[in-house]
Design a protein around this motif. Structure first.
Motif, PDB file in Angstrom:
ATOM      1  N   SER A 169      50.044  95.668  11.298  1.00 17.32           N
ATOM      2  CA  SER A 169      49.607  96.353  11.990  1.00 17.32           C
ATOM      3  C   SER A 169      48.988  95.412  13.186  1.00 17.32           C
ATOM      4  CB  SER A 169      48.362  97.201  11.381  1.00 17.32           C
ATOM      5  OG  SER A 169      47.140  96.262  11.109  1.00 17.32           O
ATOM      6  N   GLN A 170      48.560  96.012  14.125  1.00 19.70           N
ATOM      7  CA  GLN A 170      48.181  95.125  15.239  1.00 19.70           C
ATOM      8  C   GLN A 170      46.818  94.667  15.026  1.00 19.70           C
ATOM      9  OE1 GLN A 170      49.678  94.962  18.429  1.00 19.70           O
ATOM     10  NE2 GLN A 170      48.207  93.038  18.298  1.00 19.70           N
ATOM     11  N   ALA A 171      45.886  95.372  14.015  1.00 22.23           N
ATOM     12  CA  ALA A 171      44.904  94.752  13.631  1.00 22.23           C
ATOM     13  C   ALA A 171      45.091  93.520  12.705  1.00 22.23           C
ATOM     14  CB  ALA A 171      44.009  95.680  12.911  1.00 22.23           C
ATOM     15  N   GLN A 172      45.960  93.673  11.865  1.00 27.50           N
ATOM     16  CA  GLN A 172      46.311  92.483  10.978  1.00 27.50           C
ATOM     17  C   GLN A 172      46.900  91.243  11.862  1.00 27.50           C
ATOM     18  OE1 GLN A 172      49.035  94.816   8.634  1.00 27.50           O
ATOM     19  NE2 GLN A 172      47.984  94.251   6.809  1.00 27.50           N
ATOM     20  N   ILE A 173      47.538  91.486  13.088  1.00 32.99           N
ATOM     21  CA  ILE A 173      48.209  90.579  13.784  1.00 32.99           C
ATOM     22  C   ILE A 173      46.835  89.922  14.530  1.00 32.99           C
ATOM     23  CG2 ILE A 173      49.525  89.847  15.859  1.00 32.99           C
ATOM     24  CD1 ILE A 173      51.492  92.106  14.885  1.00 32.99           C
ATOM     25  N   ASP A 174      46.213  90.799  15.051  1.00 34.89           N
ATOM     26  CA  ASP A 174      44.915  90.076  15.843  1.00 34.89           C
ATOM     27  C   ASP A 174      44.055  89.210  14.697  1.00 34.89           C
ATOM     28  OD1 ASP A 174      45.649  91.598  18.094  1.00 34.89           O
ATOM     29  OD2 ASP A 174      44.245  93.229  17.921  1.00 34.89           O
ATOM     30  N   GLU A 175      43.845  89.752  13.521  1.00 30.34           N
ATOM     31  CA  GLU A 175      43.037  88.999  12.755  1.00 30.34           C
ATOM     32  C   GLU A 175      43.684  87.606  12.561  1.00 30.34           C
ATOM     33  OE1 GLU A 175      41.231  88.987   7.992  1.00 30.34           O
ATOM     34  OE2 GLU A 175      41.886  90.828   9.218  1.00 30.34           O
ATOM     35  N   LEU A 176      45.090  87.513  12.274  1.00 29.04           N
ATOM     36  CA  LEU A 176      45.848  86.242  12.084  1.00 29.04           C
ATOM     37  C   LEU A 176      45.713  85.310  13.213  1.00 29.04           C
ATOM     38  CD1 LEU A 176      48.746  87.721  10.148  1.00 29.04           C
ATOM     39  CD2 LEU A 176      47.402  85.851   9.275  1.00 29.04           C
ATOM     40  N   LEU A 177      45.740  86.002  14.478  1.00 36.45           N
ATOM     41  CA  LEU A 177      45.653  85.166  15.856  1.00 36.45           C
ATOM     42  C   LEU A 177      44.197  84.794  16.145  1.00 36.45           C
ATOM     43  CD1 LEU A 177      48.464  87.102  17.758  1.00 36.45           C
ATOM     44  CD2 LEU A 177      48.638  84.757  16.432  1.00 36.45           C
ATOM     45  N   GLY A 178      43.226  85.498  15.526  1.00 35.36           N
ATOM     46  CA  GLY A 178      41.705  85.400  15.776  1.00 35.36           C
ATOM     47  C   GLY A 178      41.378  85.832  17.102  1.00 35.36           C
ATOM     48  N   VAL A 179      41.944  86.901  17.275  1.00 33.44           N
ATOM     49  CA  VAL A 179      41.820  87.886  18.334  1.00 33.44           C
ATOM     50  C   VAL A 179      40.354  88.484  18.195  1.00 33.44           C
ATOM     51  CG1 VAL A 179      42.527  89.639  20.007  1.00 33.44           C
ATOM     52  CG2 VAL A 179      44.094  87.829  19.276  1.00 33.44           C
ATOM     53  N   LYS A 180      39.560  88.628  19.006  1.00 31.69           N
ATOM     54  CA  LYS A 180      38.234  89.636  18.547  1.00 31.69           C
ATOM     55  C   LYS A 180      38.646  90.860  19.223  1.00 31.69           C
ATOM     56  CE  LYS A 180      35.073  85.458  18.317  1.00 31.69           C
ATOM     57  NZ  LYS A 180      34.312  84.874  18.899  1.00 31.69           N
ATOM     58  N   PRO A 181      37.992  92.090  18.840  1.00 30.94           N
ATOM     59  CA  PRO A 181      38.089  93.271  19.459  1.00 30.94           C
ATOM     60  C   PRO A 181      37.631  93.389  20.774  1.00 30.94           C
ATOM     61  CG  PRO A 181      37.305  93.366  17.115  1.00 30.94           C
ATOM     62  CD  PRO A 181      37.453  92.116  17.485  1.00 30.94           C
ATOM     63  N   HIS A 182      38.209  93.945  21.566  1.00 36.10           N
ATOM     64  CA  HIS A 182      37.636  94.122  23.159  1.00 36.10           C
ATOM     65  C   HIS A 182      36.623  95.109  23.114  1.00 36.10           C
ATOM     66  CE1 HIS A 182      37.947  94.179  27.428  1.00 36.10           C
ATOM     67  NE2 HIS A 182      37.845  95.625  27.296  1.00 36.10           N
ATOM     68  N   ARG A 183      35.615  94.644  23.667  1.00 35.66           N
ATOM     69  CA  ARG A 183      34.383  95.559  23.985  1.00 35.66           C
ATOM     70  C   ARG A 183      34.438  95.993  25.367  1.00 35.66           C
ATOM     71  NH1 ARG A 183      29.601  94.178  20.286  1.00 35.66           N
ATOM     72  NH2 ARG A 183      28.534  95.491  21.833  1.00 35.66           N
ATOM     73  N   ASP A 184      34.511  97.272  25.766  1.00 33.66           N
ATOM     74  CA  ASP A 184      34.335  97.467  27.157  1.00 33.66           C
ATOM     75  C   ASP A 184      32.916  97.623  27.564  1.00 33.66           C
ATOM     76  OD1 ASP A 184      34.494  98.794  29.648  1.00 33.66           O
ATOM     77  OD2 ASP A 184      36.091 100.214  29.260  1.00 33.66           O
ATOM     78  N   LYS A 185      32.519  96.667  28.527  1.00 35.53           N
ATOM     79  CA  LYS A 185      31.234  96.848  28.852  1.00 35.53           C
ATOM     80  C   LYS A 185      30.775  97.539  30.137  1.00 35.53           C
ATOM     81  CE  LYS A 185      30.667  91.938  27.111  1.00 35.53           C
ATOM     82  NZ  LYS A 185      30.141  90.734  27.528  1.00 35.53           N
ATOM     83  N   ARG A 186      31.593  98.661  30.434  1.00 36.73           N
ATOM     84  CA  ARG A 186      31.303  99.424  31.749  1.00 36.73           C
ATOM     85  C   ARG A 186      30.419 100.657  31.099  1.00 36.73           C
ATOM     86  NH1 ARG A 186      36.986 101.804  33.045  1.00 36.73           N
ATOM     87  NH2 ARG A 186      37.117 101.769  30.808  1.00 36.73           N
ATOM     88  N   PRO A 187      29.508 100.926  32.114  1.00 38.92           N
ATOM     89  CA  PRO A 187      28.711 101.834  31.457  1.00 38.92           C
ATOM     90  C   PRO A 187      29.172 103.337  31.238  1.00 38.92           C
ATOM     91  CG  PRO A 187      27.897 101.014  33.757  1.00 38.92           C
ATOM     92  CD  PRO A 187      29.283 100.408  33.364  1.00 38.92           C
ATOM     93  N   GLY A 188      28.903 103.944  30.133  1.00 37.47           N
ATOM     94  CA  GLY A 188      29.611 105.166  29.856  1.00 37.47           C
ATOM     95  C   GLY A 188      30.924 105.026  29.016  1.00 37.47           C
ATOM     96  N   ALA A 189      31.409 103.728  28.697  1.00 37.87           N
ATOM     97  CA  ALA A 189      32.720 103.530  28.054  1.00 37.87           C
ATOM     98  C   ALA A 189      32.426 103.774  26.394  1.00 37.87           C
ATOM     99  CB  ALA A 189      32.983 102.099  28.350  1.00 37.87           C
ATOM    100  N   ASP A 190      31.222 103.622  26.153  1.00 36.10           N
ATOM    101  CA  ASP A 190      31.258 103.930  24.545  1.00 36.10           C
ATOM    102  C   ASP A 190      31.411 105.475  24.182  1.00 36.10           C
ATOM    103  OD1 ASP A 190      30.748 101.386  24.283  1.00 36.10           O
ATOM    104  OD2 ASP A 190      28.555 101.499  24.242  1.00 36.10           O
ATOM    105  N   SER A 191      31.445 106.381  25.105  1.00 35.09           N
ATOM    106  CA  SER A 191      31.387 107.927  24.767  1.00 35.09           C
ATOM    107  C   SER A 191      32.701 108.188  24.748  1.00 35.09           C
ATOM    108  CB  SER A 191      30.395 108.470  25.628  1.00 35.09           C
ATOM    109  OG  SER A 191      30.565 108.398  27.005  1.00 35.09           O
TER     110      SER A 191
END
Length: 58
Positions: free
Chosen positions: A36-58
C-alpha cells in the motif's frame, strides 16, 4: 603512472537511494499483495503530509 581506472567513487546520496530501493524490493518480494502507499511511505521514511491551511482539517 597510476592506473587510470583505479578510482574510488562514493556518492552518499546514491548509496542512500540504493538502500531505500533495496528495502522496497525486499518488502515487495516478501509481500503476497501489492504494498500500500502507506507501507511504501513507511519504508521510505515519508511522514504524512499535514495541510496547514486554515480550515483544511474539516
Amino acid at each position: 603512472m597510476g592506473d587510470q581506472f583505479d578510482v574510488s567513487l562514493e556518492d552518499a546520496d546514491l548509496l542512500d537511494e540504493v538502500e531505500l530501493t533495496t528495502s522496497l524490493i525486499i518488502a515487495a518480494s516478501a509481500s503476497e499483495t501489492p504494498l500500500s502507499q502507506a507501507q511504501i511511505d513507511e519504508l521510505l521514511g515519508v511522514k504524512p503530509h499535514r495541510d496547514k491551511r486554515p480550515g483544511a482539517d474539516s
